[in-house]
Design a protein around this motif. Structure first.
Motif, PDB file in Angstrom:
ATOM      1  N   PHE A  17      -4.803  -2.107  -0.791  1.00  0.00           N
ATOM      2  CA  PHE A  17      -3.448  -1.589  -0.542  1.00  0.00           C
ATOM      3  C   PHE A  17      -3.093  -1.727   0.930  1.00  0.00           C
ATOM      4  N   ALA A  20      -2.149  -5.257   1.805  1.00  0.00           N
ATOM      5  CA  ALA A  20      -0.815  -5.590   1.308  1.00  0.00           C
ATOM      6  C   ALA A  20       0.264  -4.900   2.140  1.00  0.00           C
ATOM      7  N   ALA A 112       6.635   2.153   1.283  1.00  0.00           N
ATOM      8  CA  ALA A 112       5.523   2.011   0.352  1.00  0.00           C
ATOM      9  C   ALA A 112       5.178   3.372  -0.232  1.00  0.00           C
ATOM     10  N   TRP A 114       1.804   5.259  -2.497  1.00  0.00           N
ATOM     11  CA  TRP A 114       0.411   5.087  -2.914  1.00  0.00           C
ATOM     12  C   TRP A 114      -0.064   6.336  -3.640  1.00  0.00           C
ATOM     13  N   LEU A 145       6.607  -1.554  -1.292  1.00  0.00           N
ATOM     14  CA  LEU A 145       5.329  -1.745  -1.981  1.00  0.00           C
ATOM     15  C   LEU A 145       4.956  -0.510  -2.802  1.00  0.00           C
ATOM     16  N   GLY A 147       1.654   1.064  -4.852  1.00  0.00           N
ATOM     17  CA  GLY A 147       0.216   0.913  -5.054  1.00  0.00           C
ATOM     18  C   GLY A 147      -0.358   2.092  -5.798  1.00  0.00           C
ATOM     19  N   LEU A 209      -0.823  -3.357  -7.610  1.00  0.00           N
ATOM     20  CA  LEU A 209       0.086  -3.432  -6.482  1.00  0.00           C
ATOM     21  C   LEU A 209       1.315  -4.220  -6.915  1.00  0.00           C
TER      22      LEU A 209
END
Length: 225
Positions: A17, A20, A112, A114, A145, A147, A209
């Protein structure tokens, strides 16, 4: 890091992650961590220069307290907030103390998002996995993004709960506005005993991802962070 997470030695796809993130996001990107726990991922992100929104509902994870660890009677665990202060990272992290599924979504978009093995906890089984994934997706701006690492089924009972999923099943939630960038999986492996699981135990884990495409408008028109 001077302080250590209770989950310091558990297996993770976080390096994938992070790689990326460096490729797809600016150096000062805002990253939301859903199920932030005591900061295993929050602190490294903040130390790397990212702005972090840490969403967590567990008072022990946030504020610390007594825990039962393998081979010991009890020990004191340092919570996320004190760890951030001790590492001089508190000003880079917004701690959001709330139930991710039971509260209003965050009012901003992030570069992003996560999560690490958070949706398989039984407290999240009251809502479908699709809702958890969709709420995370809503946080991601165009070109941002997504993840997630997650538990895959090992025991027969896991196959009855959709929160124990696979990269193939999870990919079905990433059509239209999304491009799946990477999926990974482990074989079954033995995880050493840790807080919450005081005996060695067997896991399988997966990673997905994905990037939100810039040619699809955000469904809720939220503002960027």
């Amino acid at each position: 890091m001077q302080t250590r997470s209770l989950w310091e030695h558990t297996l993770t796809f976080f390096p994938q992650f992070l790689a990326a993130l460096k490729e797809h996001a600016p150096r000062d990107a805002t990253v939301a961590v859903i199920g932030a726990s005591d900061g295993k991922f929050v602190l490294p992100l903040a130390a790397a220069g990212y702005r972090v929104i840490a969403v967590e509902r567990d008072p022990l994870a946030l504020h610390g307290g007594e825990v039962h660890l393998p081979g010991t009677a009890h020990a004191h665990a340092t919570g996320l907030i004190d760890r951030l202060r001790l590492e001089d990272l508190y000003d880079r992290v917004q701690v959001v103390e709330q139930d991710f599924l039971g509260s209003e979504p965050l009012d901003r978009l992030c570069d992003a998002v996560w999560t690490s093995c958070s949706w398989h906890y039984s407290v999240n089984h009251r809502r479908p996995l699709a809702e958890f994934v969709a709420r995370m997706q809503l946080l991601v701006r165009a070109d941002g993004l997504f993840g997630a690492e997650f538990m895959m089924p090992v025991e027969a009972r896991h196959h009855l709960v959709d929160h124990y999923t696979s990269p193939e099943k999870l990919s079905r939630h990433f059509t239209g506005a999304w491009n799946v960038l990477l999926t990974l999986r482990t074989a079954e492996f033995t995880e050493r005993a840790h807080h919450g699981r005081l005996q060695d135990h067997t896991h399988r884990m997966g990673l997905l991802l994905a990037a939100r495409t810039s040619d699809h408008p955000h469904p809720h028109g939220k503002k960027n962070a």
